[in-house]
Design a protein around this motif. Sequence first.
Motif, PDB file in Angstrom:
ATOM      1  N   GLY A  54       0.815  -1.201   0.000  1.00  0.00           N
ATOM      2  CA  GLY A  54       0.000   0.000   0.000  1.00  0.00           C
ATOM      3  C   GLY A  54       0.852   1.256   0.000  1.00  0.00           C
ATOM      4  O   GLY A  54       1.979   1.252   0.503  1.00  0.00           O
TER       5      GLY A  54
ATOM      6  N   ARG B  63      -8.057   9.084  -7.828  1.00  0.00           N
ATOM      7  CA  ARG B  63      -8.417   8.183  -8.921  1.00  0.00           C
ATOM      8  C   ARG B  63      -8.435   8.946 -10.247  1.00  0.00           C
ATOM      9  O   ARG B  63      -8.933  10.052 -10.340  1.00  0.00           O
ATOM     10  CB  ARG B  63      -9.787   7.565  -8.633  1.00  0.00           C
ATOM     11  CG  ARG B  63     -10.128   6.353  -9.519  1.00  0.00           C
ATOM     12  CD  ARG B  63     -11.340   5.637  -8.963  1.00  0.00           C
ATOM     13  NE  ARG B  63     -11.052   5.068  -7.648  1.00  0.00           N
ATOM     14  CZ  ARG B  63     -11.984   4.714  -6.771  1.00  0.00           C
ATOM     15  NH1 ARG B  63     -13.265   4.893  -7.071  1.00  0.00           N
ATOM     16  NH2 ARG B  63     -11.649   4.195  -5.618  1.00  0.00           N
TER      17      ARG B  63
ATOM     18  N   TYR C  60      -6.155  -4.028  -7.651  1.00  0.00           N
ATOM     19  CA  TYR C  60      -5.630  -2.808  -7.056  1.00  0.00           C
ATOM     20  C   TYR C  60      -6.790  -1.910  -6.657  1.00  0.00           C
ATOM     21  O   TYR C  60      -7.928  -2.078  -7.105  1.00  0.00           O
ATOM     22  CB  TYR C  60      -4.687  -2.073  -8.014  1.00  0.00           C
ATOM     23  CG  TYR C  60      -5.333  -1.664  -9.320  1.00  0.00           C
ATOM     24  CD1 TYR C  60      -5.316  -2.529 -10.404  1.00  0.00           C
ATOM     25  CD2 TYR C  60      -5.963  -0.434  -9.453  1.00  0.00           C
ATOM     26  CE1 TYR C  60      -5.913  -2.170 -11.593  1.00  0.00           C
ATOM     27  CE2 TYR C  60      -6.557  -0.067 -10.640  1.00  0.00           C
ATOM     28  CZ  TYR C  60      -6.530  -0.938 -11.709  1.00  0.00           C
ATOM     29  OH  TYR C  60      -7.129  -0.575 -12.894  1.00  0.00           O
ATOM     30  N   TYR C  61      -6.465  -0.980  -5.789  1.00  0.00           N
ATOM     31  CA  TYR C  61      -7.447   0.001  -5.299  1.00  0.00           C
ATOM     32  C   TYR C  61      -6.771   1.359  -5.264  1.00  0.00           C
ATOM     33  O   TYR C  61      -5.600   1.475  -4.878  1.00  0.00           O
ATOM     34  CB  TYR C  61      -7.904  -0.395  -3.889  1.00  0.00           C
ATOM     35  CG  TYR C  61      -8.627   0.716  -3.162  1.00  0.00           C
ATOM     36  CD1 TYR C  61      -7.953   1.516  -2.240  1.00  0.00           C
ATOM     37  CD2 TYR C  61      -9.966   0.974  -3.392  1.00  0.00           C
ATOM     38  CE1 TYR C  61      -8.590   2.539  -1.581  1.00  0.00           C
ATOM     39  CE2 TYR C  61     -10.617   2.000  -2.737  1.00  0.00           C
ATOM     40  CZ  TYR C  61      -9.925   2.790  -1.834  1.00  0.00           C
ATOM     41  OH  TYR C  61     -10.557   3.808  -1.185  1.00  0.00           O
ATOM     42  N   VAL C  62      -7.498   2.380  -5.683  1.00  0.00           N
ATOM     43  CA  VAL C  62      -6.997   3.758  -5.627  1.00  0.00           C
ATOM     44  C   VAL C  62      -8.091   4.603  -4.977  1.00  0.00           C
ATOM     45  O   VAL C  62      -9.254   4.536  -5.386  1.00  0.00           O
ATOM     46  CB  VAL C  62      -6.661   4.287  -7.032  1.00  0.00           C
ATOM     47  CG1 VAL C  62      -6.142   5.715  -6.943  1.00  0.00           C
ATOM     48  CG2 VAL C  62      -5.637   3.397  -7.711  1.00  0.00           C
ATOM     49  N   THR C  63      -7.734   5.379  -3.992  1.00  0.00           N
ATOM     50  CA  THR C  63      -8.734   6.166  -3.281  1.00  0.00           C
ATOM     51  C   THR C  63      -9.343   7.229  -4.186  1.00  0.00           C
ATOM     52  O   THR C  63      -8.716   7.687  -5.155  1.00  0.00           O
ATOM     53  CB  THR C  63      -8.122   6.803  -2.020  1.00  0.00           C
ATOM     54  OG1 THR C  63      -9.148   7.215  -1.137  1.00  0.00           O
ATOM     55  CG2 THR C  63      -7.217   7.974  -2.362  1.00  0.00           C
TER      56      THR C  63
ATOM     57  N   ALA D  18      -3.379   4.030  -2.174  1.00  0.00           N
ATOM     58  CA  ALA D  18      -3.584   2.951  -3.132  1.00  0.00           C
ATOM     59  C   ALA D  18      -3.023   1.655  -2.566  1.00  0.00           C
ATOM     60  O   ALA D  18      -2.117   1.676  -1.730  1.00  0.00           O
ATOM     61  CB  ALA D  18      -2.905   3.271  -4.465  1.00  0.00           C
ATOM     62  N   THR D  19      -3.573   0.546  -3.023  1.00  0.00           N
ATOM     63  CA  THR D  19      -3.055  -0.764  -2.664  1.00  0.00           C
ATOM     64  C   THR D  19      -3.016  -1.649  -3.905  1.00  0.00           C
ATOM     65  O   THR D  19      -3.749  -1.421  -4.871  1.00  0.00           O
ATOM     66  CB  THR D  19      -3.919  -1.473  -1.599  1.00  0.00           C
ATOM     67  OG1 THR D  19      -5.295  -1.477  -2.050  1.00  0.00           O
ATOM     68  CG2 THR D  19      -3.836  -0.788  -0.259  1.00  0.00           C
ATOM     69  N   ILE D  20      -2.176  -2.683  -3.833  1.00  0.00           N
ATOM     70  CA  ILE D  20      -2.069  -3.622  -4.938  1.00  0.00           C
ATOM     71  C   ILE D  20      -1.827  -5.010  -4.370  1.00  0.00           C
ATOM     72  O   ILE D  20      -1.079  -5.179  -3.398  1.00  0.00           O
ATOM     73  CB  ILE D  20      -0.958  -3.188  -5.922  1.00  0.00           C
ATOM     74  CG1 ILE D  20      -1.003  -4.035  -7.203  1.00  0.00           C
ATOM     75  CG2 ILE D  20       0.409  -3.212  -5.263  1.00  0.00           C
ATOM     76  CD1 ILE D  20      -0.189  -3.434  -8.345  1.00  0.00           C
TER      77      ILE D  20
ATOM     78  N   THR E 170      -1.617   5.990 -10.374  1.00  0.00           N
ATOM     79  CA  THR E 170      -1.659   4.582 -10.758  1.00  0.00           C
ATOM     80  C   THR E 170      -0.647   3.809  -9.933  1.00  0.00           C
ATOM     81  O   THR E 170       0.498   4.240  -9.791  1.00  0.00           O
ATOM     82  CB  THR E 170      -1.329   4.414 -12.251  1.00  0.00           C
ATOM     83  OG1 THR E 170      -2.239   5.189 -13.035  1.00  0.00           O
ATOM     84  CG2 THR E 170      -1.440   2.955 -12.663  1.00  0.00           C
ATOM     85  N   ILE E 171      -1.062   2.664  -9.407  1.00  0.00           N
ATOM     86  CA  ILE E 171      -0.152   1.795  -8.666  1.00  0.00           C
ATOM     87  C   ILE E 171       0.167   0.583  -9.525  1.00  0.00           C
ATOM     88  O   ILE E 171      -0.700   0.050 -10.223  1.00  0.00           O
ATOM     89  CB  ILE E 171      -0.757   1.392  -7.301  1.00  0.00           C
ATOM     90  CG1 ILE E 171       0.266   0.656  -6.446  1.00  0.00           C
ATOM     91  CG2 ILE E 171      -2.039   0.583  -7.480  1.00  0.00           C
ATOM     92  CD1 ILE E 171      -0.177   0.432  -5.000  1.00  0.00           C
TER      93      ILE E 171
ATOM     94  N   LEU F 214       4.251   4.148  -7.656  1.00  0.00           N
ATOM     95  CA  LEU F 214       3.068   4.998  -7.623  1.00  0.00           C
ATOM     96  C   LEU F 214       3.314   6.121  -8.620  1.00  0.00           C
ATOM     97  O   LEU F 214       4.134   7.012  -8.379  1.00  0.00           O
ATOM     98  CB  LEU F 214       2.810   5.564  -6.228  1.00  0.00           C
ATOM     99  CG  LEU F 214       1.523   6.371  -6.088  1.00  0.00           C
ATOM    100  CD1 LEU F 214       0.302   5.451  -6.227  1.00  0.00           C
ATOM    101  CD2 LEU F 214       1.473   7.110  -4.752  1.00  0.00           C
TER     102      LEU F 214
END
Length: 128
Positions: free
Chosen positions: A35, A65, A58-61, A49-51, A69-70, A81
Amino acid sequence: QVQLVESGGGLVQAGGSLRLSCAASGRTFSRCVVGWFRQVPGKKRELVATISWSGANYYVTNSVRGRFTISRDNAKNTVYLQMNSLKPEDTAVYYCAAESDTQLGLTHYLSRADFGSWGQGTQVTVSS
């Protein structure tokens, strides 16, 4: 645990771009969720963000967004990142964090307490 080192921070004008890197040591990094968090003085450290370990999820807040990009390269033990269209409100210390991927989904990795390994942080400053 893994050891994490962030790099790539700096001073950039609004609208510019930076790419942060999180380099890891440790054989288990490729099996970790990673993260990116950020923190400004006096405020709570927030998830950016997490991957997942494979990079497939993946997730981007919401606040970043479409701009951030992660990604990860497990062969290089590095997570990135990419930050585009930077705004002054993106100014913060950015930290990467890692935790073993239980494969229960990234919704289990949303807070600071969900991660056991942390880097020292890298400063990002966006001027207006």
